[in-house]
Enzyme design. Sequence first.
Site, short mmCIF file in Angstrom:
data_model
loop_
_atom_site.label_atom_id
_atom_site.label_comp_id
_atom_site.label_asym_id
_atom_site.label_seq_id
_atom_site.Cartn_x
_atom_site.Cartn_y
_atom_site.Cartn_z
N THR A 27 1.20 -0.80 -0.02
CA THR A 27 -0.03 0.16 0.54
C THR A 27 1.00 1.56 0.01
OG1 THR A 27 0.17 -0.64 2.36
CG2 THR A 27 -1.78 -1.30 1.58
N ASP A 28 -0.17 2.17 -0.32
CA ASP A 28 0.81 3.94 -0.78
C ASP A 28 0.62 4.49 1.13
OD1 ASP A 28 -1.67 4.40 -0.98
OD2 ASP A 28 -1.69 4.58 -2.91
N ALA A 29 1.33 5.79 1.37
CA ALA A 29 0.77 6.41 2.80
C ALA A 29 -0.88 6.47 2.84
CB ALA A 29 1.27 7.86 2.54
N SER A 30 -1.58 6.15 1.70
CA SER A 30 -2.52 6.78 2.04
C SER A 30 -4.09 5.60 2.18
CB SER A 30 -3.68 7.19 0.69
OG SER A 30 -4.01 6.21 -0.73
N PHE A 32 -4.44 2.48 0.12
CA PHE A 32 -4.72 1.83 -0.94
C PHE A 32 -3.30 0.97 -1.70
CE2 PHE A 32 -7.27 5.95 -0.96
CZ PHE A 32 -8.09 5.32 -0.74
#
Length: 146
Positions: A27-30, A32
Amino acid sequence: MITPMIDKTFKTTLHPPYILTVFLEDTDASGFVYHPNYLKYCERARTDLLYHKGISHGNLIAQQQEMFVVYSMSCNFLASAHLHDQLCIYTDIESIHGARVNLKQSIVKDSQLLVKANITLAYVDRKSLLPKPIRVPEFIISALYS
Protein backbone atom coordinates in the site's frame (compact mmCIF):
# COMPACT_ATOMS: atom_id res chain seq x y z
CA MET A 1 -15.34 -18.80 0.81
CA ILE A 2 -14.40 -17.04 -2.41
CA THR A 3 -16.73 -17.51 -5.35
CA PRO A 4 -15.81 -16.74 -8.96
CA MET A 5 -16.97 -13.36 -10.22
CA ILE A 6 -18.86 -13.30 -13.50
CA ASP A 7 -18.60 -10.08 -15.47
CA LYS A 8 -20.17 -9.86 -18.91
CA THR A 9 -17.54 -7.41 -20.17
CA PHE A 10 -14.58 -9.38 -18.89
CA LYS A 11 -15.02 -13.12 -18.53
CA THR A 12 -13.48 -15.13 -15.75
CA THR A 13 -11.34 -18.14 -16.25
CA LEU A 14 -12.02 -21.82 -15.92
CA HIS A 15 -8.67 -22.00 -14.13
CA PRO A 16 -8.65 -21.51 -10.37
CA PRO A 17 -7.80 -17.98 -9.27
CA TYR A 18 -4.54 -16.98 -7.65
CA ILE A 19 -5.49 -15.69 -4.20
CA LEU A 20 -3.52 -13.22 -2.13
CA THR A 21 -3.92 -10.91 0.83
CA VAL A 22 -2.87 -7.26 0.61
CA PHE A 23 -0.04 -6.50 3.03
CA LEU A 24 1.21 -3.17 4.36
CA GLU A 25 4.15 -3.25 1.92
CA ASP A 26 1.64 -3.27 -0.98
CA THR A 27 0.00 0.00 0.00
CA ASP A 28 0.87 3.67 -0.33
CA ALA A 29 0.53 6.32 2.40
CA SER A 30 -3.24 6.51 1.83
CA GLY A 31 -3.72 2.79 2.52
CA PHE A 32 -4.61 1.95 -1.08
CA VAL A 33 -2.68 -0.65 -3.09
CA TYR A 34 0.02 1.20 -5.03
CA HIS A 35 -0.90 0.74 -8.71
CA PRO A 36 2.33 -0.99 -9.93
CA ASN A 37 1.64 -3.77 -7.43
CA TYR A 38 -1.37 -4.88 -9.48
CA LEU A 39 1.09 -5.71 -12.28
CA LYS A 40 3.11 -7.80 -9.82
CA TYR A 41 -0.07 -9.62 -8.79
CA CYS A 42 -0.82 -10.42 -12.44
CA GLU A 43 2.73 -11.71 -12.93
CA ARG A 44 2.41 -13.96 -9.88
CA ALA A 45 -0.92 -15.31 -11.15
CA ARG A 46 0.55 -16.09 -14.61
CA THR A 47 3.55 -17.85 -13.06
CA ASP A 48 1.27 -19.77 -10.70
CA LEU A 49 -0.96 -20.85 -13.60
CA LEU A 50 2.06 -22.21 -15.49
CA TYR A 51 3.25 -24.01 -12.36
CA HIS A 52 -0.16 -25.65 -11.81
CA LYS A 53 -0.18 -26.73 -15.46
CA GLY A 54 3.13 -28.54 -14.87
CA ILE A 55 5.34 -25.90 -16.50
CA SER A 56 8.22 -24.45 -14.52
CA HIS A 57 9.35 -21.12 -15.92
CA GLY A 58 12.61 -21.63 -14.03
CA ASN A 59 13.19 -25.00 -15.72
CA LEU A 60 12.38 -23.56 -19.17
CA ILE A 61 15.04 -20.91 -18.61
CA ALA A 62 17.66 -23.21 -17.07
CA GLN A 63 17.23 -26.28 -19.29
CA GLN A 64 16.02 -24.93 -22.64
CA GLN A 65 17.10 -21.28 -22.51
CA GLU A 66 13.52 -20.33 -23.43
CA MET A 67 11.04 -18.15 -21.60
CA PHE A 68 7.93 -15.99 -21.72
CA VAL A 69 8.32 -12.21 -21.69
CA VAL A 70 5.65 -9.54 -21.61
CA TYR A 71 5.31 -8.07 -25.11
CA SER A 72 2.42 -5.72 -24.35
CA MET A 73 -0.01 -4.96 -21.56
CA SER A 74 -2.95 -2.62 -21.11
CA CYS A 75 -4.78 -2.16 -17.83
CA ASN A 76 -7.94 -0.53 -16.61
CA PHE A 77 -7.90 0.40 -12.93
CA LEU A 78 -11.55 0.46 -11.91
CA ALA A 79 -11.41 0.46 -8.10
CA SER A 80 -8.81 0.21 -5.35
CA ALA A 81 -7.84 -2.55 -2.97
CA HIS A 82 -6.88 -1.81 0.64
CA LEU A 83 -4.76 -3.26 3.40
CA HIS A 84 -5.83 -6.80 4.37
CA ASP A 85 -8.19 -7.24 1.40
CA GLN A 86 -8.25 -10.73 -0.07
CA LEU A 87 -7.92 -10.61 -3.85
CA CYS A 88 -8.52 -13.18 -6.57
CA ILE A 89 -6.57 -12.89 -9.81
CA TYR A 90 -8.20 -14.74 -12.69
CA THR A 91 -6.30 -15.59 -15.87
CA ASP A 92 -7.91 -16.47 -19.21
CA ILE A 93 -5.98 -17.83 -22.17
CA GLU A 94 -7.52 -15.98 -25.11
CA SER A 95 -5.37 -17.36 -27.93
CA ILE A 96 -1.97 -18.77 -28.83
CA HIS A 97 -0.49 -17.95 -32.24
CA GLY A 98 3.12 -18.64 -33.15
CA ALA A 99 5.26 -17.03 -30.45
CA ARG A 100 2.40 -15.05 -28.87
CA VAL A 101 0.05 -15.90 -26.03
CA ASN A 102 -2.85 -13.48 -25.50
CA LEU A 103 -4.30 -13.36 -22.01
CA LYS A 104 -6.95 -11.51 -20.07
CA GLN A 105 -6.54 -11.11 -16.35
CA SER A 106 -8.92 -9.68 -13.78
CA ILE A 107 -8.32 -8.75 -10.17
CA VAL A 108 -11.42 -9.13 -8.03
CA LYS A 109 -12.29 -8.36 -4.40
CA ASP A 110 -15.42 -10.16 -3.26
CA SER A 111 -17.56 -9.68 -6.38
CA GLN A 112 -16.10 -6.31 -7.39
CA LEU A 113 -13.87 -6.06 -10.45
CA LEU A 114 -10.89 -3.86 -9.49
CA VAL A 115 -8.49 -4.24 -12.42
CA LYS A 116 -8.72 -5.78 -15.86
CA ALA A 117 -5.67 -6.35 -18.02
CA ASN A 118 -4.96 -7.52 -21.55
CA ILE A 119 -1.52 -9.07 -21.89
CA THR A 120 0.41 -10.44 -24.83
CA LEU A 121 3.33 -12.69 -23.93
CA ALA A 122 6.08 -13.59 -26.36
CA TYR A 123 7.91 -16.90 -26.13
CA VAL A 124 11.60 -16.30 -26.76
CA ASP A 125 14.84 -18.21 -27.23
CA ARG A 126 17.57 -16.81 -24.97
CA LYS A 127 20.44 -18.73 -26.56
CA SER A 128 21.61 -15.74 -28.61
CA LEU A 129 22.72 -12.36 -27.34
CA LEU A 130 19.36 -10.86 -28.32
CA PRO A 131 16.39 -13.09 -27.42
CA LYS A 132 14.32 -13.93 -30.50
CA PRO A 133 10.68 -14.99 -30.69
CA ILE A 134 10.04 -18.69 -31.36
CA ARG A 135 6.88 -20.77 -31.67
CA VAL A 136 5.33 -21.80 -28.35
CA PRO A 137 6.10 -25.53 -27.94
CA GLU A 138 3.18 -27.92 -28.35
CA PHE A 139 3.53 -29.30 -24.80
CA ILE A 140 2.95 -25.80 -23.40
CA ILE A 141 -0.02 -25.15 -25.69
CA SER A 142 -1.59 -28.47 -24.65
CA ALA A 143 -1.02 -27.73 -20.96
CA LEU A 144 -2.46 -24.23 -21.14
CA TYR A 145 -5.62 -25.40 -22.90
CA SER A 146 -6.17 -28.35 -20.55
